[in-house]
Design a protein around this motif. Structure first.
Motif, mmCIF file in Angstrom:
data_model
loop_
_atom_site.group_PDB
_atom_site.id
_atom_site.type_symbol
_atom_site.label_atom_id
_atom_site.label_comp_id
_atom_site.label_asym_id
_atom_site.label_seq_id
_atom_site.Cartn_x
_atom_site.Cartn_y
_atom_site.Cartn_z
ATOM 1 N N ILE A 36 9.666 -0.483 5.907
ATOM 2 C CA ILE A 36 10.319 -0.407 7.229
ATOM 3 C C ILE A 36 10.115 -1.701 8.023
ATOM 4 O O ILE A 36 11.034 -2.185 8.684
ATOM 5 C CB ILE A 36 9.777 0.827 7.992
ATOM 6 C CG1 ILE A 36 10.284 2.116 7.314
ATOM 7 C CG2 ILE A 36 10.181 0.794 9.464
ATOM 8 C CD1 ILE A 36 9.627 3.399 7.795
ATOM 9 N N ARG A 46 -0.647 -8.248 5.222
ATOM 10 C CA ARG A 46 -1.870 -8.622 4.504
ATOM 11 C C ARG A 46 -1.557 -9.463 3.285
ATOM 12 O O ARG A 46 -2.326 -10.308 2.875
ATOM 13 C CB ARG A 46 -2.589 -7.351 4.026
ATOM 14 C CG ARG A 46 -3.614 -6.819 4.941
ATOM 15 C CD ARG A 46 -4.189 -5.581 4.359
ATOM 16 N NE ARG A 46 -3.155 -4.727 3.742
ATOM 17 C CZ ARG A 46 -3.352 -3.518 3.289
ATOM 18 N NH1 ARG A 46 -4.560 -2.998 3.351
ATOM 19 N NH2 ARG A 46 -2.378 -2.810 2.759
ATOM 20 N N ARG A 104 4.138 -11.459 -0.540
ATOM 21 C CA ARG A 104 5.238 -10.598 -0.111
ATOM 22 C C ARG A 104 5.753 -10.984 1.276
ATOM 23 O O ARG A 104 6.939 -10.892 1.555
ATOM 24 C CB ARG A 104 4.825 -9.131 -0.181
ATOM 25 C CG ARG A 104 5.084 -8.570 -1.583
ATOM 26 C CD ARG A 104 4.928 -7.088 -1.671
ATOM 27 N NE ARG A 104 3.521 -6.738 -1.740
ATOM 28 C CZ ARG A 104 2.922 -5.888 -0.933
ATOM 29 N NH1 ARG A 104 3.608 -5.311 0.016
ATOM 30 N NH2 ARG A 104 1.650 -5.604 -1.078
ATOM 31 N N SER A 119 5.586 -7.117 5.608
ATOM 32 C CA SER A 119 5.655 -7.502 4.194
ATOM 33 C C SER A 119 6.256 -6.429 3.308
ATOM 34 O O SER A 119 6.372 -6.625 2.096
ATOM 35 C CB SER A 119 4.243 -7.859 3.703
ATOM 36 O OG SER A 119 3.357 -6.789 4.002
ATOM 37 N N SER A 120 6.634 -5.294 3.890
ATOM 38 C CA SER A 120 7.112 -4.198 3.029
ATOM 39 C C SER A 120 7.921 -3.165 3.819
ATOM 40 O O SER A 120 7.784 -3.054 5.042
ATOM 41 C CB SER A 120 5.870 -3.530 2.398
ATOM 42 O OG SER A 120 6.230 -2.442 1.595
ATOM 43 N N TYR A 131 -2.727 12.811 7.815
ATOM 44 C CA TYR A 131 -1.630 11.900 8.208
ATOM 45 C C TYR A 131 -0.999 12.402 9.508
ATOM 46 O O TYR A 131 -0.733 11.625 10.424
ATOM 47 C CB TYR A 131 -0.605 11.859 7.078
ATOM 48 C CG TYR A 131 0.551 10.913 7.295
ATOM 49 C CD1 TYR A 131 0.353 9.531 7.360
ATOM 50 C CD2 TYR A 131 1.863 11.389 7.414
ATOM 51 C CE1 TYR A 131 1.429 8.664 7.543
ATOM 52 C CE2 TYR A 131 2.933 10.532 7.595
ATOM 53 C CZ TYR A 131 2.721 9.170 7.657
ATOM 54 O OH TYR A 131 3.784 8.305 7.838
ATOM 55 N N VAL A 151 11.499 8.257 3.937
ATOM 56 C CA VAL A 151 12.287 7.031 3.792
ATOM 57 C C VAL A 151 11.909 6.398 2.445
ATOM 58 O O VAL A 151 10.724 6.371 2.082
ATOM 59 C CB VAL A 151 11.970 6.043 4.943
ATOM 60 C CG1 VAL A 151 12.819 4.786 4.824
ATOM 61 C CG2 VAL A 151 12.175 6.704 6.302
ATOM 62 N N THR A 204 10.678 3.849 0.583
ATOM 63 C CA THR A 204 9.950 2.575 0.688
ATOM 64 C C THR A 204 8.839 2.593 -0.368
ATOM 65 O O THR A 204 8.581 3.637 -0.973
ATOM 66 C CB THR A 204 9.279 2.422 2.076
ATOM 67 O OG1 THR A 204 8.207 3.369 2.154
ATOM 68 C CG2 THR A 204 10.243 2.630 3.231
HETATM 69 N N1 LIG Z 1 8.229 5.725 4.253
HETATM 70 C C1 LIG Z 1 8.274 6.881 4.907
HETATM 71 O O1 LIG Z 1 8.762 7.911 4.396
HETATM 72 C C2 LIG Z 1 7.741 6.968 6.304
HETATM 73 C C3 LIG Z 1 8.064 8.104 7.061
HETATM 74 C C4 LIG Z 1 7.572 8.204 8.363
HETATM 75 C C5 LIG Z 1 6.780 7.203 8.885
HETATM 76 N N2 LIG Z 1 6.482 6.111 8.107
HETATM 77 C C6 LIG Z 1 5.627 5.096 8.699
HETATM 78 O O2 LIG Z 1 6.289 3.862 8.720
HETATM 79 C C7 LIG Z 1 5.333 2.800 8.678
HETATM 80 C C8 LIG Z 1 5.730 1.829 7.567
HETATM 81 O O3 LIG Z 1 5.703 2.530 6.335
HETATM 82 P P1 LIG Z 1 6.493 2.032 5.027
HETATM 83 O O4 LIG Z 1 7.094 3.238 4.429
HETATM 84 O O5 LIG Z 1 7.310 0.857 5.344
HETATM 85 O O6 LIG Z 1 5.229 1.642 4.129
HETATM 86 P P2 LIG Z 1 4.945 0.388 3.169
HETATM 87 O O7 LIG Z 1 6.191 -0.037 2.501
HETATM 88 O O8 LIG Z 1 3.790 0.817 2.343
HETATM 89 O O9 LIG Z 1 4.493 -0.746 4.184
HETATM 90 C C9 LIG Z 1 3.305 -0.638 4.882
HETATM 91 C C10 LIG Z 1 3.025 -1.937 5.564
HETATM 92 O O10 LIG Z 1 1.799 -1.801 6.301
HETATM 93 C C11 LIG Z 1 0.966 -2.912 6.010
HETATM 94 N N3 LIG Z 1 -0.440 -2.562 6.134
HETATM 95 C C12 LIG Z 1 -1.071 -1.461 5.662
HETATM 96 N N4 LIG Z 1 -2.384 -1.524 5.947
HETATM 97 C C13 LIG Z 1 -2.573 -2.699 6.610
HETATM 98 C C14 LIG Z 1 -3.711 -3.338 7.166
HETATM 99 N N5 LIG Z 1 -4.944 -2.814 7.098
HETATM 100 N N6 LIG Z 1 -3.534 -4.541 7.761
HETATM 101 C C15 LIG Z 1 -2.311 -5.103 7.846
HETATM 102 N N7 LIG Z 1 -1.198 -4.537 7.340
HETATM 103 C C16 LIG Z 1 -1.333 -3.354 6.733
HETATM 104 C C17 LIG Z 1 1.319 -3.282 4.592
HETATM 105 O O11 LIG Z 1 0.891 -4.600 4.348
HETATM 106 P P3 LIG Z 1 0.697 -5.163 2.833
HETATM 107 O O12 LIG Z 1 2.067 -5.358 2.279
HETATM 108 O O13 LIG Z 1 -0.001 -6.425 3.023
HETATM 109 O O14 LIG Z 1 -0.076 -4.120 2.104
HETATM 110 C C18 LIG Z 1 2.835 -3.118 4.613
HETATM 111 O O15 LIG Z 1 3.452 -4.246 5.152
HETATM 112 C C19 LIG Z 1 3.977 3.470 8.477
HETATM 113 O O16 LIG Z 1 3.343 3.622 9.708
HETATM 114 C C20 LIG Z 1 4.352 4.840 7.927
HETATM 115 O O17 LIG Z 1 3.363 5.804 8.206
HETATM 116 C C21 LIG Z 1 6.954 5.970 6.852
#
Ligand SMILES: NC(=O)c1ccc[n+]([C@@H]2O[C@H](COP(=O)([O-])OP(=O)(O)OC[C@H]3O[C@@H](n4cnc5c(N)ncnc54)[C@H](OP(=O)(O)O)[C@@H]3O)[C@@H](O)[C@H]2O)c1
Length: 251
Positions: free
Chosen positions: A21, A41, A45, A18-19, A155, A188, A190
């Motif tokens: 990556i 969740r 979205r 839903s968001s 983290y 990234v 996001t």
């Molecule tokens: N962005 C960065 O800089 C970065 C760098 C390295 C690694 N990462 C990793 O990449 C992954 C994705 O991150 P992102 O940046 O795309 O973050 P994001 O935009 O905040 O997306 C997070 C996603 O995880 C879902 N989520 C969180 N808790 C949940 C739960 N309890 N049950 C079901 N879904 C859940 C959210 O769902 P909802 O939309 O329903 O809340 C959302 O779809 C994460 O593991 C993050 O640690 C990110």
């Protein structure tokens, strides 16, 4: 012409679709011809993401991955009418940023629950559905698993566990033809990083960007790597981690 990067005929499940990556990975996989099972969740979205995809047999499921009992209950009927699954991307995750002096075990538990326990449990629940002709599981770790930053201890612990777990899982599942890999992104753009401290302070933003020779990444940069790891182009790749960080760790 044979195209090993195609995902035509593949069914791929993506958590966190839903968001950020997860959303970008859904869009790239759709463009490469995959049928998608999207988990998130937030229903609104999740539907928005679906509206950005081609008209395929894509399906979505609203579920909180940290409720393991409910996850197991709802996943079964959701997957019943679906054939074999060829790929899984564990993109759901949460972050935390605070000084180590504020450490509390329950804060770490919350983070581990979604970043580690839920990702590995979902992978386990999917095993029986994985295609007999081979499958690919991708985890999203982080460069924080190997490179330190202030206020990122919790983290980093959670992502270190992901990067380590992937390797043993890959060894164990190789005999079943299931490949297991992780990607380790740097910062990234996001929703997760949108309200980070360095984005609110000009000087800090300049300093943080100076550590990224190619600048911060976009969700598509990670999604393209996931698509490669899901495709036959990576058929000889397992138990490894692909660093995607615009040069951050090369220095
Ligand atoms: N962005 C960065 O800089 C970065 C760098 C390295 C690694 N990462 C990793 O990449 C992954 C994705 O991150 P992102 O940046 O795309 O973050 P994001 O935009 O905040 O997306 C997070 C996603 O995880 C879902 N989520 C969180 N808790 C949940 C739960 N309890 N049950 C079901 N879904 C859940 C959210 O769902 P909802 O939309 O329903 O809340 C959302 O779809 C994460 O593991 C993050 O640690 C990110």
């Amino acid at each position: 012409m044979n195209n090993p990067f195609t995902l035509k005929g593949r069914t791929i499940l993506i958590s966190g679709a839903s968001s950020g990556i997860g959303e970008a990975t859904a869009i790239v996989c759709d463009q490469l011809g995959a049928t998608l099972l999207l988990l998130g969740r937030n229903e609104v979205r999740l539907e928005e993401v679906k509206s950005k995809l081609s008209l395929g047999a894509h399906k979505s499921l609203v579920v909180d991955l940290s409720d393991f009992e409910v996850l197991e209950q709802v996943l079964k009927p959701f997957l019943e009418s679906t054939g074999a699954i060829h790929g899984l991307v564990n993109a759901a995750g949460v972050t935390s940023t605070f000084p180590f002096k504020l450490f509390k075990p329950e804060k770490l538990e919350g983070l581990l629950k979604i970043n580690v326990h839920a990702a590995f449990y979902l992978s386990k629940l999917m095993l029986k559905k994985m295609s007999k002709s081979g499958g690919s599981i991708v985890f999203i770790s982080s460069i924080m698993a190997t490179h330190g930053e202030k206020a990122k201890t919790l983290y980093a612990i959670s992502k270190g566990a992901v990067s380590a777990g992937v390797k043993s899982m890959a060894i164990e599942l190789a005999a079943k033809g299931i490949r297991v890999n992780s990607v380790a992104p740097g910062i990234v753009n996001t929703p997760m990083t949108a309200s980070a401290t360095y984005k609110k302070n000009e000087e800090l933003l300049k300093l943080t960007l100076s550590k990224y020779p190619l600048g911060f990444g976009e969700p598509e940069d990670v999604a393209n790597a996931c698509a490669y790891l899901l495709s036959d182009a990576s058929r000889w790749v397992t138990g490894t981690e692909m660093v995607l960080d615009g040069g951050y760790t090369a220095q």
